[in-house]
Write a protein that holds these residues in place. Structure first.
Motif, PDB file in Angstrom:
ATOM      1  N   ALA A 198     -27.299 104.454 -29.377  1.00  0.00           N
ATOM      2  CA  ALA A 198     -26.683 103.130 -29.238  1.00  0.00           C
ATOM      3  C   ALA A 198     -25.658 103.090 -28.108  1.00  0.00           C
ATOM      4  CB  ALA A 198     -26.006 102.732 -30.552  1.00  0.00           C
ATOM      5  N   ASP A 199     -25.092 104.248 -27.759  1.00  0.00           N
ATOM      6  CA  ASP A 199     -23.995 104.307 -26.794  1.00  0.00           C
ATOM      7  C   ASP A 199     -24.182 105.517 -25.869  1.00  0.00           C
ATOM      8  OD1 ASP A 199     -21.481 104.098 -25.531  1.00  0.00           O
ATOM      9  OD2 ASP A 199     -20.443 105.089 -27.191  1.00  0.00           O
ATOM     10  N   PRO A 200     -25.202 105.490 -24.986  1.00  0.00           N
ATOM     11  CA  PRO A 200     -25.461 106.658 -24.141  1.00  0.00           C
ATOM     12  C   PRO A 200     -24.336 106.961 -23.151  1.00  0.00           C
ATOM     13  CG  PRO A 200     -26.875 104.819 -23.513  1.00  0.00           C
ATOM     14  CD  PRO A 200     -26.171 104.417 -24.778  1.00  0.00           C
ATOM     15  N   ALA A 201     -23.476 105.991 -22.861  1.00  0.00           N
ATOM     16  CA  ALA A 201     -22.359 106.219 -21.943  1.00  0.00           C
ATOM     17  C   ALA A 201     -21.149 106.840 -22.647  1.00  0.00           C
ATOM     18  CB  ALA A 201     -21.957 104.921 -21.257  1.00  0.00           C
ATOM     19  N   GLU A 202     -21.242 107.034 -23.961  1.00  0.00           N
ATOM     20  CA  GLU A 202     -20.169 107.642 -24.750  1.00  0.00           C
ATOM     21  C   GLU A 202     -18.849 106.881 -24.572  1.00  0.00           C
ATOM     22  OE1 GLU A 202     -20.764 112.250 -24.875  1.00  0.00           O
ATOM     23  OE2 GLU A 202     -21.426 111.538 -22.904  1.00  0.00           O
ATOM     24  N   LEU A 203     -18.905 105.586 -24.862  1.00  0.00           N
ATOM     25  CA  LEU A 203     -17.733 104.719 -24.726  1.00  0.00           C
ATOM     26  C   LEU A 203     -17.089 104.386 -26.050  1.00  0.00           C
ATOM     27  CD1 LEU A 203     -19.113 102.261 -22.020  1.00  0.00           C
ATOM     28  CD2 LEU A 203     -17.588 104.226 -21.681  1.00  0.00           C
ATOM     29  N   VAL A 204     -17.871 104.463 -27.162  1.00  0.00           N
ATOM     30  CA  VAL A 204     -17.358 104.059 -28.461  1.00  0.00           C
ATOM     31  C   VAL A 204     -17.279 105.282 -29.374  1.00  0.00           C
ATOM     32  CG1 VAL A 204     -17.724 102.567 -30.479  1.00  0.00           C
ATOM     33  CG2 VAL A 204     -18.400 101.772 -28.190  1.00  0.00           C
ATOM     34  N   ASN A 205     -16.067 105.736 -29.610  1.00  0.00           N
ATOM     35  CA  ASN A 205     -15.845 106.866 -30.515  1.00  0.00           C
ATOM     36  C   ASN A 205     -15.911 106.339 -31.937  1.00  0.00           C
ATOM     37  OD1 ASN A 205     -15.016 109.082 -31.961  1.00  0.00           O
ATOM     38  ND2 ASN A 205     -12.993 109.218 -31.014  1.00  0.00           N
ATOM     39  N   ARG A 220     -29.545 112.389 -31.418  1.00  0.00           N
ATOM     40  CA  ARG A 220     -28.894 111.084 -31.511  1.00  0.00           C
ATOM     41  C   ARG A 220     -27.370 111.136 -31.454  1.00  0.00           C
ATOM     42  NH1 ARG A 220     -30.057 105.945 -35.423  1.00  0.00           N
ATOM     43  NH2 ARG A 220     -28.329 104.730 -34.597  1.00  0.00           N
ATOM     44  N   TYR A 221     -26.763 112.152 -32.059  1.00  0.00           N
ATOM     45  CA  TYR A 221     -25.304 112.164 -32.188  1.00  0.00           C
ATOM     46  C   TYR A 221     -24.670 113.338 -31.468  1.00  0.00           C
ATOM     47  CZ  TYR A 221     -25.992 108.710 -35.844  1.00  0.00           C
ATOM     48  OH  TYR A 221     -26.347 107.587 -36.533  1.00  0.00           O
ATOM     49  N   LYS A 222     -23.425 113.115 -31.077  1.00  0.00           N
ATOM     50  CA  LYS A 222     -22.607 114.189 -30.510  1.00  0.00           C
ATOM     51  C   LYS A 222     -21.244 114.142 -31.194  1.00  0.00           C
ATOM     52  CE  LYS A 222     -22.415 115.081 -26.126  1.00  0.00           C
ATOM     53  NZ  LYS A 222     -22.072 114.908 -24.714  1.00  0.00           N
ATOM     54  N   TYR A 223     -20.855 115.297 -31.751  1.00  0.00           N
ATOM     55  CA  TYR A 223     -19.549 115.431 -32.410  1.00  0.00           C
ATOM     56  C   TYR A 223     -18.726 116.440 -31.615  1.00  0.00           C
ATOM     57  CZ  TYR A 223     -15.990 116.852 -35.737  1.00  0.00           C
ATOM     58  OH  TYR A 223     -14.797 117.155 -36.330  1.00  0.00           O
ATOM     59  N   ASN A 224     -17.514 116.036 -31.228  1.00  0.00           N
ATOM     60  CA  ASN A 224     -16.589 116.903 -30.501  1.00  0.00           C
ATOM     61  C   ASN A 224     -15.334 117.112 -31.336  1.00  0.00           C
ATOM     62  OD1 ASN A 224     -18.264 116.752 -28.172  1.00  0.00           O
ATOM     63  ND2 ASN A 224     -17.311 114.821 -27.637  1.00  0.00           N
ATOM     64  N   LEU A 225     -14.922 118.350 -31.475  1.00  0.00           N
ATOM     65  CA  LEU A 225     -13.687 118.682 -32.179  1.00  0.00           C
ATOM     66  C   LEU A 225     -12.726 119.305 -31.184  1.00  0.00           C
ATOM     67  CD1 LEU A 225     -11.972 119.065 -34.746  1.00  0.00           C
ATOM     68  CD2 LEU A 225     -13.122 121.279 -35.032  1.00  0.00           C
ATOM     69  N   TYR A 226     -11.613 118.617 -30.949  1.00  0.00           N
ATOM     70  CA  TYR A 226     -10.534 119.130 -30.108  1.00  0.00           C
ATOM     71  C   TYR A 226      -9.561 119.810 -31.072  1.00  0.00           C
ATOM     72  CZ  TYR A 226     -12.524 116.076 -26.595  1.00  0.00           C
ATOM     73  OH  TYR A 226     -13.390 115.469 -25.728  1.00  0.00           O
ATOM     74  N   LEU A 227      -9.603 121.139 -31.117  1.00  0.00           N
ATOM     75  CA  LEU A 227      -8.874 121.890 -32.135  1.00  0.00           C
ATOM     76  C   LEU A 227      -7.404 121.503 -32.186  1.00  0.00           C
ATOM     77  CD1 LEU A 227     -10.474 125.422 -31.739  1.00  0.00           C
ATOM     78  CD2 LEU A 227     -11.014 123.654 -33.409  1.00  0.00           C
ATOM     79  N   GLY A 228      -6.970 121.049 -33.350  1.00  0.00           N
ATOM     80  CA  GLY A 228      -5.593 120.685 -33.568  1.00  0.00           C
ATOM     81  C   GLY A 228      -5.177 119.346 -32.992  1.00  0.00           C
ATOM     82  N   ILE A 229      -6.103 118.615 -32.370  1.00  0.00           N
ATOM     83  CA  ILE A 229      -5.733 117.357 -31.712  1.00  0.00           C
ATOM     84  C   ILE A 229      -6.510 116.165 -32.253  1.00  0.00           C
ATOM     85  CG2 ILE A 229      -5.767 116.097 -29.536  1.00  0.00           C
ATOM     86  CD1 ILE A 229      -4.983 118.625 -28.138  1.00  0.00           C
ATOM     87  N   GLU A 287     -14.225 113.361 -31.895  1.00  0.00           N
ATOM     88  CA  GLU A 287     -15.017 112.239 -31.398  1.00  0.00           C
ATOM     89  C   GLU A 287     -16.411 112.344 -31.993  1.00  0.00           C
ATOM     90  OE1 GLU A 287     -13.392 111.832 -26.839  1.00  0.00           O
ATOM     91  OE2 GLU A 287     -14.795 113.444 -27.298  1.00  0.00           O
ATOM     92  N   LEU A 288     -17.006 111.186 -32.248  1.00  0.00           N
ATOM     93  CA  LEU A 288     -18.391 111.117 -32.673  1.00  0.00           C
ATOM     94  C   LEU A 288     -19.038 109.978 -31.893  1.00  0.00           C
ATOM     95  CD1 LEU A 288     -20.745 111.973 -34.549  1.00  0.00           C
ATOM     96  CD2 LEU A 288     -19.917 110.222 -36.154  1.00  0.00           C
ATOM     97  N   TYR A 289     -20.125 110.298 -31.185  1.00  0.00           N
ATOM     98  CA  TYR A 289     -20.837 109.291 -30.404  1.00  0.00           C
ATOM     99  C   TYR A 289     -22.270 109.169 -30.901  1.00  0.00           C
ATOM    100  CZ  TYR A 289     -16.939 109.683 -27.185  1.00  0.00           C
ATOM    101  OH  TYR A 289     -15.682 109.688 -26.635  1.00  0.00           O
TER     102      TYR A 289
END
Length: 177
Positions: free
Chosen positions: A169-176, A151-160, A163-165
């Motif tokens: 509910a949001d398969p296009a990954e438009l709402v962080n 269901r979820y995807k969490y992205n960590l941009y180190l030091g920047i 994102e959590l999708y």
């Protein structure tokens, strides 16, 4: 791109049949990354973890009688019927899968899990999450780490940033979130 890959796979399958290897050859097809193809206004792969990049093809085909031989894997690995699965799998699962196909014992030091139980339909899942990472290209792009569940995807941009999708509910990954 797809028609070229299809033609090359067709050529490979013809060669397997003509050489006599078709009835005893497993085929594993995958890619190292996807392509955005214009989604999110982005081309190619890149320093992001959208589904277009992280969701890659994985096709596993066991030996087939229909390819011109009498042999099949019915007795060893069970008869397989084509199917699609939404199971979370990773490239780290390929080595344990190949070892399992070859009848070799699993090496506990290796990451990953054999996918044969999914192929045999003994299991529907082998992981509750998968990981991906993008390494720094010199000092141009920050490293990225991703963890994905169904269901979820969490992205960590180190030091920047992060994102959590909610992929349900949001398969296009438009709402962080």
């Amino acid at each position: 791109k797809v028609s070229k890959v299809d033609a090359q796979i067709d050529e490979l399958l013809d060669e397997l049949v003509c050489s006599g290897f078709g009835p005893n050859t497993w085929i594993l097809f995958t890619a190292d990354h996807g392509d955005m193809c214009g989604e999110h206004g982005l081309s190619f792969k890149g320093p992001f973890m959208y589904e277009g990049v992280t969701r890659v093809p994985l096709i596993i085909v066991p030996p087939r009688r229909a390819w011109g031989g009498a042999g099949n894997i019915d007795g060893e690995a069970g008869g397989f019927e084509p199917f699609r699965t939404d199971a979370l799998v990773s490239h780290v699962d390929l080595v344990p899968t190949i070892m399992d196909i070859a009848g070799l014992p699993s090496d506990p030091a290796l990451p990953g899990t054999s996918l044969l139980p999914i192929l045999r339909r003994e299991k529907t899942e082998v992981h509750d999450h998968v990981l991906a990472e993008w390494h720094c290209m010199g000092s141009l792009v920050t490293p990225i780490r991703m963890v994905r569940t169904k269901r979820y995807k969490y992205n960590l941009y180190l030091g920047i940033g992060e994102e959590l999708y909610d992929l349900a509910a949001d398969p296009a990954e438009l709402v962080n979130l």
